[in-house]
Design an enzyme around this catalytic site. Structure first.
Site, PDB file in Angstrom:
ATOM      1  N   GLY A  69       0.838  -1.254  -0.003  1.00  0.00           N
ATOM      2  CA  GLY A  69      -0.007  -0.016   0.146  1.00  0.00           C
ATOM      3  C   GLY A  69       0.868   1.116   0.070  1.00  0.00           C
ATOM      4  O   GLY A  69       0.654   2.191  -0.683  1.00  0.00           O
ATOM      5  N   THR A  70       2.132   1.283   0.536  1.00  0.00           N
ATOM      6  CA  THR A  70       2.948   2.134   0.785  1.00  0.00           C
ATOM      7  C   THR A  70       3.620   2.704  -0.792  1.00  0.00           C
ATOM      8  O   THR A  70       3.399   3.896  -0.952  1.00  0.00           O
ATOM      9  CB  THR A  70       4.078   1.961   1.720  1.00  0.00           C
ATOM     10  N   ASN A 158      -6.847   4.149   9.993  1.00  0.00           N
ATOM     11  CA  ASN A 158      -6.551   2.910  10.496  1.00  0.00           C
ATOM     12  C   ASN A 158      -6.317   3.216  11.929  1.00  0.00           C
ATOM     13  O   ASN A 158      -6.402   1.893  12.636  1.00  0.00           O
ATOM     14  CB  ASN A 158      -4.812   2.718   9.950  1.00  0.00           C
ATOM     15  N   GLN A 186      -7.523   0.509   4.688  1.00  0.00           N
ATOM     16  CA  GLN A 186      -8.214  -0.107   5.812  1.00  0.00           C
ATOM     17  C   GLN A 186      -9.686  -0.403   5.383  1.00  0.00           C
ATOM     18  O   GLN A 186     -10.191  -1.215   6.217  1.00  0.00           O
ATOM     19  CB  GLN A 186      -8.003   0.825   7.058  1.00  0.00           C
ATOM     20  N   SER A 206      -4.705  -2.731  -0.105  1.00  0.00           N
ATOM     21  CA  SER A 206      -3.521  -3.493   0.053  1.00  0.00           C
ATOM     22  C   SER A 206      -3.887  -4.829   0.535  1.00  0.00           C
ATOM     23  O   SER A 206      -4.808  -4.969   1.280  1.00  0.00           O
ATOM     24  CB  SER A 206      -2.541  -2.789   1.154  1.00  0.00           C
ATOM     25  N   ALA A 207      -3.553  -6.028   0.048  1.00  0.00           N
ATOM     26  CA  ALA A 207      -3.884  -7.430   0.265  1.00  0.00           C
ATOM     27  C   ALA A 207      -4.012  -7.649   1.929  1.00  0.00           C
ATOM     28  O   ALA A 207      -4.805  -8.251   2.464  1.00  0.00           O
ATOM     29  CB  ALA A 207      -3.310  -8.580  -0.485  1.00  0.00           C
ATOM     30  N   HIS A 208      -2.908  -7.420   2.458  1.00  0.00           N
ATOM     31  CA  HIS A 208      -2.486  -7.994   3.984  1.00  0.00           C
ATOM     32  C   HIS A 208      -3.517  -7.490   4.798  1.00  0.00           C
ATOM     33  O   HIS A 208      -3.569  -7.925   5.992  1.00  0.00           O
ATOM     34  CB  HIS A 208      -0.998  -7.923   4.016  1.00  0.00           C
ATOM     35  N   THR A 244       8.808  -7.691 -11.743  1.00  0.00           N
ATOM     36  CA  THR A 244       8.063  -8.784 -12.306  1.00  0.00           C
ATOM     37  C   THR A 244       6.657  -8.925 -11.016  1.00  0.00           C
ATOM     38  O   THR A 244       6.981  -8.757  -9.836  1.00  0.00           O
ATOM     39  CB  THR A 244       8.829 -10.113 -12.047  1.00  0.00           C
ATOM     40  N   CYS A 327       3.151   1.056  11.533  1.00  0.00           N
ATOM     41  CA  CYS A 327       4.335   1.317  10.757  1.00  0.00           C
ATOM     42  C   CYS A 327       5.361   2.185  11.585  1.00  0.00           C
ATOM     43  O   CYS A 327       6.623   2.465  11.221  1.00  0.00           O
ATOM     44  CB  CYS A 327       3.974   2.289   9.400  1.00  0.00           C
TER      45      CYS A 327
HETATM   46  N1  PLP Z   1      -2.483   3.257   4.363  1.00  0.00           N
HETATM   47  C1  PLP Z   1      -3.140   3.190   5.322  1.00  0.00           C
HETATM   48  C2  PLP Z   1      -4.201   3.566   5.825  1.00  0.00           C
HETATM   49  C3  PLP Z   1      -2.639   1.968   6.295  1.00  0.00           C
HETATM   50  O1  PLP Z   1      -3.071   1.676   7.477  1.00  0.00           O
HETATM   51  C4  PLP Z   1      -1.458   1.214   5.821  1.00  0.00           C
HETATM   52  C5  PLP Z   1      -0.803   0.332   6.642  1.00  0.00           C
HETATM   53  O2  PLP Z   1      -0.874   0.220   7.920  1.00  0.00           O
HETATM   54  C6  PLP Z   1      -0.890   1.800   4.616  1.00  0.00           C
HETATM   55  C7  PLP Z   1      -1.438   2.631   3.970  1.00  0.00           C
HETATM   56  C8  PLP Z   1       0.534   0.966   4.013  1.00  0.00           C
HETATM   57  O3  PLP Z   1      -0.084  -0.187   3.602  1.00  0.00           O
HETATM   58  P1  PLP Z   1       1.219  -1.301   3.446  1.00  0.00           P
HETATM   59  O4  PLP Z   1       1.498  -1.873   4.727  1.00  0.00           O
HETATM   60  O5  PLP Z   1       0.585  -2.331   2.491  1.00  0.00           O
HETATM   61  O6  PLP Z   1       2.391  -0.790   2.944  1.00  0.00           O
END
Ligand code: PLP
Length: 382
Positions: A69-70, A158, A186, A206-208, A244, A327
């Site tokens: 996601g970042t 989040n 989120q 973001s998948a995880h 890839t 994070c």
């Molecule tokens: N955006 C939000 C609102 C998030 O909560 C997070 C992760 O905590 C991210 C972006 C970043 O996603 P990723 O962990 O997949 O880099």
């Protein structure tokens, strides 16, 4: 067994996602290869793209797979260097850190960043006591400068789970010719995410966070918009993201999306509401409680008990919860989200986040509630 209530940091892999992951991890799968293995990987990639696109009402060619996601947020925000950037004060650090330098200062000096005068402070849009973006301020800032803008506002926060009025934000952006990026990391899997209804030009998922694997995410971008790629090299993802594709993680992403269960999410809200009610009666403070929130998230303070003390106690008792965002782990910083909502720093320092998910049971929430009440009974000054 430890009880996991930190789904907003990362969700456990859903069994259906795990099965797909295992299947594809065993194969040499580079979708750019022309041989049979490559062609099978390419088909799998496009099938996954279709499933994910359909689930959010987007077109398959609007999906750019990324590694996180970042990375998707950085692709969106660095993709339009000629535009000035306006972001809300409660964005994730992956967005705030891209905002003209102001956020770097803000995060490092977390204690009093709201008051800090910064040359680019005018690019941050404040939120109200419930954590909802100030639409009037957004409109005022867009109207004040004719330079084309890029606005980034998250769909759901989040830390508090508070949901933003993205369709209204989109209408304002449209009026001033601004592009809108929405971080829906989120929201995916917890509430309906509909790219066409939201009206944003770009969306991050973001998948995880939704039961998929680490290592797969996506930037969704309207196919009428051309973006400067963040990563260049191979022509993958229609030249918009070189590298890839991670077929195993992307396959698991699609499987997780197919396994989304909104009925379960509604149950989580009922259970968390019951938890919050008991915490409130015991002197707890719930943040964003008057706003529309994600069904799986509660942000609650135990006044006078620092969140580090709480986290240690809960950890010793086998509960995994968090404070602030994962994070910025290590030392716990005061939440820039709660400070932006006008929460007193002393109270913000006593807040933790409880986030549940697809595998959470009512019994787990009840047990955690009892543990919280026991700690509050022991430590809260009467
Ligand atoms: N955006 C939000 C609102 C998030 O909560 C997070 C992760 O905590 C991210 C972006 C970043 O996603 P990723 O962990 O997949 O880099």
């Amino acid at each position: 067994m430890a009880i996991y209530l930190d789904y907003n940091a990362t969700a456990p892999l859903h069994p259906q996602a795990l099965a797909k992951m295992q299947e594809w991890q065993l194969l040499p799968a580079n979708p750019s290869s022309v041989h049979g293995f490559g062609r099978a990987a390419k088909k799998q990639l496009e099938d996954a793209r279709k499933i994910i696109a359909e689930s959010i009402s987007a077109w398959p060619n609007e999906i750019i797979f990324t590694g996180s996601g970042t990375e998707a947020n950085a692709t969106a925000l660095r993709g339009f260097p000629d535009r000035r950037l306006l972001v809300s004060a409660i964005e994730h650090s992956s967005v705030l850190s891209l905002q003209g330098g102001v956020a770097d200062v803000a995060i490092q000096k977390n204690k009093d960043w709201i008051a800090s005068a910064s040359p680019r402070n005018d690019e941050i849009i404040q939120v109200d006591a419930n954590g909802i973006i100030n639409l009037a301020e957004l409109e005022q800032k867009l109207a004040a400068d004719s330079k084309p803008a890029l606005v980034s506002v998250m769909l759901a926060n989040n830390e508090t789970g508070v949901i933003q009025p993205i369709a209204e934000v989109a209408a304002i952006c449209k009026k001033y010719g601004a592009l809108l990026h929405c971080d829906a990391v989120q929201a995916l899997g917890k509430i309906s995410v509909d790219f066409s209804l939201l009206g944003a030009d770009m969306l991050t998922i973001s998948a995880h966070k939704a039961g998929g694997a680490l290592g797969a995410a996506a930037l969704v971008i309207k196919n009428s918009i051309s973006i400067r790629p963040l990563l260049t090299g191979g022509g993958q993802e229609l030249g918009r993201r070189a590298g890839t594709e991670n077929i195993a993680a992307i396959s698991a992403f699609a499987a997780a999306v197919e396994a989304i269960d909104f009925a379960k999410m509604q149950k989580l809200r009922t259970w968390l509401d019951a938890m919050e009610k008991q915490m409130l009666q015991a002197g707890g403070v719930v943040f964003g409680g008057d706003a529309q929130r994600l069904p799986n998230t509660s942000c609650v303070a135990m006044p006078y008990v620092g969140n580090e003390v709480q986290l240690i106690d809960f950890d010793l008792n086998n509960y995994a919860v968090s404070a602030g965002s994962a994070c910025s782990s290590g030392r716990i910083e005061k939440s820039h989200v709660l400070l932006a909502m006008g929460v007193a720093p002393e109270l913000a320092a006593c807040a933790i986040r409880v986030s549940a998910g697809w595998n959470t049971t009512e019994d787990e929430i009840k047990k955690f509630t009892e543990s919280w009440l026991r700690l509050a009974g022991r430590l809260v000054k009467k």
